[in-house]
Write an enzyme that holds these catalytic residues in place. Structure first.
Site, PDB file in Angstrom:
ATOM      1  N   SER A 168      42.764  39.015  37.508  1.00 54.27           N
ATOM      2  CA  SER A 168      44.192  39.226  37.748  1.00 54.27           C
ATOM      3  C   SER A 168      44.772  40.085  36.628  1.00 54.27           C
ATOM      4  O   SER A 168      44.026  40.772  35.923  1.00 54.27           O
ATOM      5  CB  SER A 168      44.904  37.875  37.855  1.00 54.27           C
ATOM      6  OG  SER A 168      46.219  38.064  38.332  1.00 54.27           O
ATOM      7  N   ASN A 169      46.074  40.070  36.442  1.00 56.74           N
ATOM      8  CA  ASN A 169      46.704  40.876  35.386  1.00 56.74           C
ATOM      9  C   ASN A 169      47.938  40.149  34.870  1.00 56.74           C
ATOM     10  O   ASN A 169      48.279  39.069  35.334  1.00 56.74           O
ATOM     11  CB  ASN A 169      47.044  42.271  35.927  1.00 56.74           C
ATOM     12  CG  ASN A 169      47.992  42.187  37.098  1.00 56.74           C
ATOM     13  OD1 ASN A 169      49.145  41.816  36.954  1.00 56.74           O
ATOM     14  ND2 ASN A 169      47.483  42.506  38.291  1.00 56.74           N
TER      15      ASN A 169
END
Ligand code: C5P
Length: 403
Positions: free
Chosen positions: A215-216
């Site tokens: 993810s980020n």
């Protein structure tokens, strides 16, 4: 924001809530300005507020009795918070202490001002006033964010000398400014009524196995602020949201998704019926080629994970947008403008919002952003602003393009 018109407050019914802060003395000037602008003002005070400003002062200025208690001890008559909330066109709590803000969030109803908040059907505006550390405290900031997410408007305090002798942010906005915000609120035309926009927001999550994912750092704050700004202008908003910790803004319909593929499906389905989309999500560009159905056990050596490309949601919507509006974001770390301009063309955006991670204040989880709006005609570089203010500027452009 449009300039409020001079008659914006004429005939408006303003319920003014005063809480126990030293800034309560400014409530007298505030009430006088509101009355002078043609508004009808009723006042409800907390018991503590009476120690800062007398009900007699407020009653004289507004020409109405002041309400503090649930009932009149002289004759037992009840003060109806329901009737007050129904009467008002707007409930303005100024000053709003940290204590009252927290109670509003929690739904505590231990005085007339708070019971009125709980039963008010009209828009609510608060003007916080407190010491700088109380204002900056995570608890207060969370409370303000929670109220804002419910649609409560906040007239931000200003910086300056505080009653404690300290300097900082926490002084209640000046009465003139509060009156101007109220005027702007009443004049604001809901210019996007009848329009429908899709907003993508937050980070997508690409599972590797049932436990891990890629993810980020996106918090979703920018996209949520845009959804809220569009909804406040009367638009129907479908917010296609990756994982965030944020509450759904008032009047917004949220569709929760996890992966880029799910976001693609939800966004493209909603886009079919919409007038445009704002692509604010931080979408994974790659996803694991295989997702293990059981937790991957560690071994001795390196682990190589094969990734495959995800779909570019913005580019796909751009390819079939027709006359619909499409707004994109570009988060860059180098060659910012060239990259943003190339995305503007490639994805068929009407305009793109560029943020650079090199700018101080434009970080992932923060509440501020520094952006440049780029379209085919040129660039507009905005100063460092709160994400809410950036959202307003973006909504202004959308309004102009859809006019
Ligand atoms: O190419 P890049 O990821 O920098 O483009 C950013 C813009 O494209 C943003 O508006 C983002 O929301 C959108 N985007 C998308 N789907 C992807 C990748 C980016 O909608 N898979």
């Amino acid at each position: 924001m449009q300039a409020p018109d001079a008659n914006a407050l004429q005939g408006r019914r303003i319920l003014l809530g005063i809480t126990g802060s030293i800034a309560a003395y400014k409530a007298a000037v505030l009430a006088r300005l509101l009355v002078r602008a043609g508004a009808e003002v009723r006042v409800v005070m907390t018991p503590l507020a009476k120690q800062f400003i007398t009900p007699l002062t407020m009653a004289t200025l507004t020409k109405h009795p002041i309400l503090v208690d649930f009932f009149d001890p002289e004759n037992g008559a009840w003060n109806s918070h329901v009737a007050l909330g129904e009467w008002a066109d707007c409930y303005l709590v100024a000053p709003a202490t940290a204590n009252t803000l927290a109670k509003m969030v929690a739904g505590v109803a231990d005085n007339l001002l708070l019971t009125t908040y709980l039963s008010a059907r009209c828009p609510v505006i608060v003007a916080p006033a407190m010491d700088l550390d109380m204002y900056a405290h995570t608890a207060t900031q969370h409370n303000l964010a929670a109220l804002a997410a419910r649609g409560v408007r906040i007239v931000e305090p200003t910086e300056g000398e505080l009653a404690s002798g300290l300097q900082g942010k926490g002084r209640m906005a000046e009465p003139e400014q509060i009156v101007a915000s109220l005027g702007a609120f009443f004049t604001e035309k809901k210019k996007l009524t009848g329009r429908h926009y899709v907003v993508t927001a937050g980070a997508t999550i690409e599972p590797l196995d049932p436990v891990r994912f890629l993810s980020n750092h996106s918090s979703g704050k920018m996209g949520y602020a845009i959804a809220e700004a569009l909804a406040r202008r009367g638009a129907r908003v479908t917010l296609v949201s990756g994982r965030t910790a944020l509450a759904v803004p008032a009047g917004v319909e949220r569709v929760d998704v996890l992966t880029a593929e799910e976001m693609y499906r939800a966004a493209s389905e909603a886009f079919e019926r919409a007038d445009g989309a704002v692509m604010c999500a931080a979408v994974a560009d790659y996803t694991p080629a295989e997702v293990a159905d059981r937790k991957m056990e560690k071994g001795e050596g390196e682990l190589i994970v094969r990734l495959k490309r995800t779909r570019d949601i913005a580019a796909e919507l751009g390819a079939r947008k027709g006359s619909r509006l499409l707004v994109g974001f570009a988060l860059e770390t180098h060659d910012e403008e060239a990259h943003a301009e190339s995305k503007l063309g490639r994805k068929h955006f009407d305009f793109i919002v560029l943020n650079s991670l090199r700018d101080a204040g434009a970080c992932f989880r923060g509440d501020t952003n520094k952006v440049t709006l780029i379209d085919r005609a040129g660039r507009e570089e905005l100063p460092l602003l709160s994400k809410r203010e950036v959202a307003e500027r973006i909504a202004d452009r959308i309004e102009t393009l859809n006019a």
